[in-house]
Design an enzyme around this catalytic site. Structure first.
Site, PDB file in Angstrom:
ATOM      1  N   LYS A   1       1.386  -1.052  -0.079  1.00 14.73           N
ATOM      2  CA  LYS A   1       0.278   0.076   0.417  1.00 14.73           C
ATOM      3  C   LYS A   1       1.260   1.310   0.380  1.00 14.73           C
ATOM      4  CE  LYS A   1       0.706   1.669   4.344  1.00 14.73           C
ATOM      5  NZ  LYS A   1       1.246   2.810   4.782  1.00 14.73           N
TER       6      LYS A   1
ATOM      7  N   ASP B   1      -2.664  -1.795  10.789  1.00 13.86           N
ATOM      8  CA  ASP B   1      -2.723  -2.157   9.287  1.00 13.86           C
ATOM      9  C   ASP B   1      -2.846  -3.262   8.892  1.00 13.86           C
ATOM     10  OD1 ASP B   1      -1.890   0.353   8.812  1.00 13.86           O
ATOM     11  OD2 ASP B   1       0.351  -0.148   8.194  1.00 13.86           O
TER      12      ASP B   1
HETATM   13  P1  ATP Z   1       4.493  -0.161   7.896  1.00  8.67           P
HETATM   14  O1  ATP Z   1       4.216   0.367   6.279  1.00  8.67           O
HETATM   15  O2  ATP Z   1       2.820  -0.557   7.816  1.00  8.67           O
HETATM   16  O3  ATP Z   1       4.859   0.769   8.434  1.00  8.67           O
HETATM   17  P2  ATP Z   1       6.638  -1.344   6.508  1.00  8.67           P
HETATM   18  O4  ATP Z   1       7.207  -1.326   5.555  1.00  8.67           O
HETATM   19  O5  ATP Z   1       7.363   0.296   7.458  1.00  8.67           O
HETATM   20  O6  ATP Z   1       5.597  -1.492   7.363  1.00  8.67           O
HETATM   21  P3  ATP Z   1       7.559  -4.003   7.454  1.00  8.67           P
HETATM   22  O7  ATP Z   1       7.880  -4.395   5.643  1.00  8.67           O
HETATM   23  O8  ATP Z   1       6.208  -4.633   7.257  1.00  8.67           O
HETATM   24  O9  ATP Z   1       7.038  -2.484   7.244  1.00  8.67           O
HETATM   25  O10 ATP Z   1       8.287  -4.612   8.569  1.00  8.67           O
HETATM   26  C1  ATP Z   1       9.185  -4.121   9.777  1.00  8.67           C
HETATM   27  C2  ATP Z   1       9.433  -5.036  10.595  1.00  8.67           C
HETATM   28  O11 ATP Z   1       8.931  -6.136  10.772  1.00  8.67           O
HETATM   29  C3  ATP Z   1      11.169  -5.766   9.615  1.00  8.67           C
HETATM   30  O12 ATP Z   1      11.784  -5.094  10.483  1.00  8.67           O
HETATM   31  C4  ATP Z   1      10.573  -7.053   9.864  1.00  8.67           C
HETATM   32  O13 ATP Z   1      12.003  -7.582  11.483  1.00  8.67           O
HETATM   33  C5  ATP Z   1       9.745  -7.146  10.460  1.00  8.67           C
HETATM   34  N1  ATP Z   1       9.232  -8.734   9.932  1.00  8.67           N
HETATM   35  C6  ATP Z   1       8.749  -9.772  10.201  1.00  8.67           C
HETATM   36  N2  ATP Z   1       6.970 -10.486   9.693  1.00  8.67           N
HETATM   37  C7  ATP Z   1       7.759  -9.880   8.212  1.00  8.67           C
HETATM   38  C8  ATP Z   1       7.931  -9.832   7.131  1.00  8.67           C
HETATM   39  N3  ATP Z   1       7.081 -10.562   6.406  1.00  8.67           N
HETATM   40  N4  ATP Z   1       8.062  -8.982   5.422  1.00  8.67           N
HETATM   41  C9  ATP Z   1       8.269  -8.355   6.035  1.00  8.67           C
HETATM   42  N5  ATP Z   1       8.699  -7.507   7.351  1.00  8.67           N
HETATM   43  C10 ATP Z   1       8.321  -8.629   7.796  1.00  8.67           C
END
Ligand code: ATP
Length: 295
Positions: free
Chosen positions: A11, A137
């Site tokens: 997203k 989310d």
């Molecule tokens: P948001 O937009 O909800 O803030 P984000 O893009 O900042 O999400 P994610 O990519 O979802 O962050 O990942 C954040 C942390 O979650 C990573 O540093 C990772 O170690 C942990 N994590 C656990 N499971 C997963 C997964 N399936 N994919 C990605 N990260 C994961």
């Protein structure tokens, strides 16, 4: 049915406002969420052993109970006392820790997939009620499409679909801590003019007006992230110089996206950013809007 393949879609936020910091430390937000056609690939297979196995193509991601895909599988396995286990293979494409809800989307896809694989007959709302336990989310990642997210991001209202366009995504090679960004926002000291005009965007969506939607884009978190990481502004500027209608940071960053009417201009921007070396993770995609099921 022994296995299932799913797409876990990313997203972006077309608008992101933080209304206040609550006494419990959580922040009340008002965000316009948009699913895009950029996705991780997930393969879930039933196994005889009583375990949840996770494999990913990224060595730095947890492959144990800390992976959100694991947590999603565990919630349903425990609640419904499912026999045997599952082996989950995650092919990550969505940039990690980038403001694109990659982990949340993987969790949403696993909930959706396990529901089908085991014939649990849970409704979308049932899945969303379980998803919120994994992250604010996750319910949105189950709903998908264009939506208004309020509360801490879990109160969702479906919105008219985003008009057709091309979306260029570029993630600079830096790590931004979401905690750092929210703590340094000092949400309760923001002035009225600091808040982006999310309501104008709602009106634009109702009229299917892409120009107005983009002209009113704003992300209050840029106030913290951009001064700390000027590369974000450099990429935004590059996209606008190449003809983007607008460009903004998604979530707490550092991913930047640009909205283009013309595919040719979006492709030009892609090449310019690639040549500049400011980002190595660049994707040209489109909004996802069909109300089709996750496949
Ligand atoms: P948001 O937009 O909800 O803030 P984000 O893009 O900042 O999400 P994610 O990519 O979802 O962050 O990942 C954040 C942390 O979650 C990573 O540093 C990772 O170690 C942990 N994590 C656990 N499971 C997963 C997964 N399936 N994919 C990605 N990260 C994961």
């Amino acid at each position: 049915m022994n296995q299932i393949r799913l797409k876990a879609l990313a997203k972006i936020n077309l608008g992101l406002d933080v209304l206040r910091r609550k006494e419990d430390g959580y922040h009340e937000v008002k965000m316009i969420m948009q699913t895009i056609n950029l996705h991780d690939q997930i393969h879930i297979r039933k196994i005889e052993e009583e375990e949840i196995r996770i494999r990913t193509n990224l060595y730095y991601l947890p492959n144990n109970e800390n992976n959100l895909a694991y947590k999603a599988a565990k919630i349903l396995k425990d609640e419904f006392d499912l026999p045997g286990g599952v082996s989950i293979n995650l092919k990550k494409v969505i940039p990690v820790a980038a403001g694109m809800a990659g982990g949340s989307s993987d969790a949403a896809a696993v909930l959706f997939g396990m529901n089908k694989l085991y014939g649990l007959k849970l409704s979308m709302q049932d899945l969303m009620d379980r998803g919120v336990k994994l992250g604010a989310d996750v319910p949105y990642c189950i709903m998908r499409g264009t939506a208004l997210a309020e509360g801490i991001g879990e109160k969702l209202t479906k919105l008219p679909a985003m008009p057709k366009c091309h979306i260029l995504i570029a993630k600079p090679p830096i790590n931004v801590s979401t905690k750092f960004v929210y703590e340094n926002l000092h949400a309760n000291d923001l002035k009225p003019e600091d808040h982006p005009p999310v309501d104008m965007q709602l009106e634009a969506l109702r009229h299917g007006d892409l120009e107005k939607l983009v002209a009113n884009m704003g992300n209050v978190l840029e106030r913290v992230t951009v001064p700390a990481y000027p590369v974000i502004d450099e990429i935004k500027q590059m996209m606008v110089d190449c003809g983007a209608l607008g460009s903004m940071m998604s979530g707490s960053g550092p991913t930047v996206f640009g909205i283009f009417k013309s595919y040719t201009k979006a492709k030009e921007a892609y090449e310019k950013i690639e040549q500049s070396g400011l980002s190595k993770q660049i994707y040209l995609t489109t909004p996802y809007n069909q109300r089709e099921e996750m496949k």
